[in-house]
Design a protein around this motif. Sequence first.
Motif, PDB file in Angstrom:
ATOM      1  N   ASP A  10       0.815  -1.219   0.000  1.00 15.08           N
ATOM      2  CA  ASP A  10       0.000   0.000   0.000  1.00 15.08           C
ATOM      3  C   ASP A  10       0.848   1.269   0.000  1.00 15.08           C
ATOM      4  N   ALA A  11       1.951   1.271   0.736  1.00 15.06           N
ATOM      5  CA  ALA A  11       2.749   2.492   0.794  1.00 15.06           C
ATOM      6  C   ALA A  11       4.151   2.181   1.302  1.00 15.06           C
ATOM      7  N   LEU A  12       5.119   2.862   0.698  1.00 17.68           N
ATOM      8  CA  LEU A  12       6.495   2.843   1.185  1.00 17.68           C
ATOM      9  C   LEU A  12       6.754   4.180   1.873  1.00 17.68           C
ATOM     10  N   VAL A  13       7.310   4.129   3.082  1.00 19.46           N
ATOM     11  CA  VAL A  13       7.469   5.340   3.887  1.00 19.46           C
ATOM     12  C   VAL A  13       8.929   5.480   4.312  1.00 19.46           C
ATOM     13  N   LEU A  14       9.450   6.698   4.164  1.00 19.14           N
ATOM     14  CA  LEU A  14      10.778   7.035   4.674  1.00 19.14           C
ATOM     15  C   LEU A  14      10.618   8.146   5.701  1.00 19.14           C
ATOM     16  N   TYR A  15      11.364   8.043   6.812  1.00 17.67           N
ATOM     17  CA  TYR A  15      11.360   9.078   7.852  1.00 17.67           C
ATOM     18  C   TYR A  15      12.760   9.682   7.933  1.00 17.67           C
ATOM     19  N   ASN A  16      12.831  11.031   8.023  1.00 21.54           N
ATOM     20  CA  ASN A  16      14.132  11.629   8.295  1.00 21.54           C
ATOM     21  C   ASN A  16      14.309  11.800   9.800  1.00 21.54           C
ATOM     22  N   ARG A  17      15.434  12.354  10.214  1.00 23.78           N
ATOM     23  CA  ARG A  17      15.737  12.444  11.642  1.00 23.78           C
ATOM     24  C   ARG A  17      14.757  13.345  12.390  1.00 23.78           C
ATOM     25  N   VAL A  23       6.230   9.654   1.638  1.00 19.13           N
ATOM     26  CA  VAL A  23       5.298   8.548   1.415  1.00 19.13           C
ATOM     27  C   VAL A  23       5.103   8.337  -0.084  1.00 19.13           C
ATOM     28  N   ILE A  24       5.296   7.081  -0.521  1.00 16.99           N
ATOM     29  CA  ILE A  24       5.004   6.691  -1.899  1.00 16.99           C
ATOM     30  C   ILE A  24       3.827   5.725  -1.847  1.00 16.99           C
ATOM     31  N   ARG A  25       2.703   6.141  -2.352  1.00 12.26           N
ATOM     32  CA  ARG A  25       1.485   5.327  -2.321  1.00 12.26           C
ATOM     33  C   ARG A  25       1.436   4.420  -3.546  1.00 12.26           C
ATOM     34  N   PHE A  26       1.009   3.165  -3.314  1.00  9.51           N
ATOM     35  CA  PHE A  26       0.821   2.203  -4.389  1.00  9.51           C
ATOM     36  C   PHE A  26      -0.658   1.816  -4.463  1.00  9.51           C
ATOM     37  N   ASN A  27      -1.110   1.537  -5.666  1.00  9.59           N
ATOM     38  CA  ASN A  27      -2.495   1.117  -5.870  1.00  9.59           C
ATOM     39  C   ASN A  27      -2.564  -0.405  -5.911  1.00  9.59           C
ATOM     40  N   PRO A  28      -3.237  -1.034  -4.967  1.00  6.94           N
ATOM     41  CA  PRO A  28      -3.361  -2.500  -4.981  1.00  6.94           C
ATOM     42  C   PRO A  28      -4.112  -2.967  -6.228  1.00  6.94           C
ATOM     43  N   GLY A  29      -3.663  -4.100  -6.750  1.00  2.48           N
ATOM     44  CA  GLY A  29      -4.354  -4.714  -7.879  1.00  2.48           C
ATOM     45  C   GLY A  29      -4.203  -3.973  -9.175  1.00  2.48           C
ATOM     46  N   LYS A  30      -3.193  -3.099  -9.284  1.00  3.99           N
ATOM     47  CA  LYS A  30      -3.015  -2.311 -10.500  1.00  3.99           C
ATOM     48  C   LYS A  30      -1.532  -2.248 -10.878  1.00  3.99           C
ATOM     49  N   LEU A  31      -1.305  -1.700 -12.067  1.00  2.00           N
ATOM     50  CA  LEU A  31       0.050  -1.403 -12.496  1.00  2.00           C
ATOM     51  C   LEU A  31       0.437  -0.040 -11.917  1.00  2.00           C
ATOM     52  N   ASN A  32       1.567  -0.001 -11.205  1.00  2.00           N
ATOM     53  CA  ASN A  32       2.061   1.227 -10.594  1.00  2.00           C
ATOM     54  C   ASN A  32       3.411   1.561 -11.218  1.00  2.00           C
ATOM     55  N   ILE A  33       3.511   2.732 -11.837  1.00  2.00           N
ATOM     56  CA  ILE A  33       4.740   3.113 -12.521  1.00  2.00           C
ATOM     57  C   ILE A  33       5.322   4.351 -11.852  1.00  2.00           C
ATOM     58  N   ILE A  34       6.607   4.283 -11.531  1.00  4.23           N
ATOM     59  CA  ILE A  34       7.352   5.461 -11.096  1.00  4.23           C
ATOM     60  C   ILE A  34       8.297   5.799 -12.229  1.00  4.23           C
ATOM     61  N   SER A  35       8.037   6.901 -12.892  1.00  5.16           N
ATOM     62  CA  SER A  35       8.811   7.301 -14.054  1.00  5.16           C
ATOM     63  C   SER A  35       9.759   8.417 -13.638  1.00  5.16           C
ATOM     64  N   HIS A 629      -0.592   6.639 -18.563  1.00  2.00           N
ATOM     65  CA  HIS A 629      -0.679   7.819 -17.710  1.00  2.00           C
ATOM     66  C   HIS A 629      -1.435   7.510 -16.435  1.00  2.00           C
ATOM     67  N   ASP A 630      -2.493   6.723 -16.534  1.00  6.18           N
ATOM     68  CA  ASP A 630      -3.269   6.372 -15.342  1.00  6.18           C
ATOM     69  C   ASP A 630      -2.485   5.479 -14.384  1.00  6.18           C
ATOM     70  N   SER A 631      -1.476   4.796 -14.910  1.00  5.13           N
ATOM     71  CA  SER A 631      -0.697   3.866 -14.079  1.00  5.13           C
ATOM     72  C   SER A 631       0.468   4.553 -13.364  1.00  5.13           C
ATOM     73  N   VAL A 632       0.823   5.768 -13.772  1.00  7.44           N
ATOM     74  CA  VAL A 632       1.953   6.470 -13.164  1.00  7.44           C
ATOM     75  C   VAL A 632       1.543   7.004 -11.795  1.00  7.44           C
ATOM     76  N   VAL A 633       2.274   6.581 -10.757  1.00  3.53           N
ATOM     77  CA  VAL A 633       1.959   7.055  -9.398  1.00  3.53           C
ATOM     78  C   VAL A 633       2.865   8.216  -9.001  1.00  3.53           C
ATOM     79  N   GLU A 634       4.054   8.270  -9.561  1.00  6.80           N
ATOM     80  CA  GLU A 634       4.937   9.397  -9.298  1.00  6.80           C
ATOM     81  C   GLU A 634       5.842   9.597 -10.497  1.00  6.80           C
ATOM     82  N   THR A 635       6.213  10.884 -10.712  1.00  8.82           N
ATOM     83  CA  THR A 635       7.152  11.235 -11.771  1.00  8.82           C
ATOM     84  C   THR A 635       8.310  11.984 -11.133  1.00  8.82           C
TER      85      THR A 635
END
Length: 655
Positions: A10-17, A23-35, A629-635
């Motif tokens: 569902d999501a990848l999370v990074l925390y700084n100090r 937060v990088i959100r992913f769509n379950p059951g779909k193609l998720n593209i980070i371009s 285009h609909d599959s791109v979650v982040e650019t």
Amino acid sequence: MGISTMMQLDALVLYNRSGEERVIRFNPGKLNIISGESGTGKTSIINILRFLLGGDSPHAAIGPISKTVHWYGLLAHVNETSFYIARPAPNHGSTTSLAVLLVGEDSIPDMSTLSVNANAADVIEYIGGLIGIGDNLNVPADGQTRLPLAANLRHSLYYCFQGQGEIANPDILFHHQNRDFQKQAIRDSLPYFLGAQGLDAMRKREELTALRRDIRSRSIKIGTARAALTLGVGRAAGLISEARSCGLLDVTDAPTASDEAMDLLRRILISPSSTEVDFGEFDETEQLVRRKRDLRNQIRELNDNLRGLDNFANVGRDYNQELNEHRVRLASIGLIPDREVENPSCPLCRNSIAAIPEHDAIARNLGRVEHRLELAQRDQPRIEQARSGLIAQREKLRADLSDADEALDSLARTDEARLAERGEWEQQSFVKGKISQYLATANVDGDDTIDLMERELTELQRWAEDLADELDPETLRSTVASLLAAVARNMTSMAQTLQLEHSQHGVRIDPQRLTVVADTPQGPAYMDAGEIGSGMSWVGYHLVAYLALHDFFITNRRPVPGFIVIDQPSQAFFPRDRETGGDLSELTDTDRDNTRMLYKLMYDAVQAQGGRLQIIAFDHADFTDDWFHDSVVETWRSGEALIPRTWINAERNID
């Protein structure tokens, strides 16, 4: 088939100090593209995900990620169960097993609330149980030295990731296949994930291994018993001969049967040995040795006294002799007159000696000298008496010393006989010890006992044969081949859609070589042997193999996470040395069309699964098609990247 399980991200999370979140959100059951462009952090995501799923390190390169990220987090779900995993970022080059596992969590927690409550092994076990990985153990065939392997979550991830150096690599097919021991681990775990080896088969294989171990042990025992029975008294006869030679046995006839030999050995063991020799008399020898030492010391002391007495007597004699010599000289010249002469005169001046003033002094001195001579002469008898007494004592001590030497010689002759007796007793004790050890370890059974043991062994062998027939490695290989045939049909169909090399002949996965093989009229063409060429075919066959496997896993409800993460499937078409990436104008029309076909195949495969498959892809490519285009979650271009620029600037300010 297993239970219906579907793990997706569902999501990848990074925390700084400071606790800020990326937060990088992913769509379950779909193609998720980070371009995005090169150097924006896309390739690091697979390592981060593996770390969150039970790895020991995110293997972040020195740079923005290692300098800014304080914690990593992953929000995921299996069916209706959500969970959140967080791992503290280890120092560069270090590892950690610390983890936070929050079951039922469906939102991203603040970093301030994260508290370690688990470790990497707990994460692997929990998710593995959640997706349905049960107890399993792949036991190697007899004669192989590798240890049994139990498939777990980590092994299922072989089929979920394709890294940048893997997706277009013709030498390997699966994730981490080229790392130490991983190729064999894939071979051992693939039958389980395909369903060729269920839990019942796993248990039967463990049972067969234990059964074969028992059969080997029993066979050795029977062989030993049969050899002892057939060879008769062999070893026992040797022990009987030894017992006879050292006086433990008087009989001269040898036993003719093993039971007679064993009975005779038992009688020898309880028979009395020669009486143990008591060497307490050694005390007398020690006393005599001490006596000799004392006598020598006394004789040495007497000799010292005699030498001292002789020296004293010699001094007296020398003094007396010297006085007499001086008196004679003086008398010879008339300085000492004869006592019978009245009124003696001086021989020089002829005057009366009595009239000389020094006469009286000379007379007194001569009187003292004569007195000393008399004393010296009186001491001589006493000195001689003392000397005789010392000599007598010395002779007596020498006689005592001679007696002690003779007594020691006599004892030595006696001890030689005693030592011989002791040697016989020790030899008998040694032979009895050997007999005792033999009787404790020998197992000479009769025919009836051995027959019973052999009947039991035959029954176990029949049982093992039945299990082996059920678990025959050839049967397992045949089952794996049959299941992979279904995968091969799907692979071939998708490969023909992509117009991959040799796809018209049919393609499949070789479960031993772990590569793609095309069945051409000229024979098998293996991708890892260079017999399938072109970058498009390499990327395409990796992709269709994974898509076909996941279709099989999903259809048959196998315990494999329902996601695939792919890093840069277009890399075979974009030049490696470009400064910027993702510009389709750099590609030829053919390469651009091939890249679009790869992504369209992924999109169609996800759509066909109806939400049961999730694909996450990182790439330079960016098409204008609506479905893309609909599959791109982040650019990630124009400064956008995995690590926000504000984090990097803040870290620079701290430095």
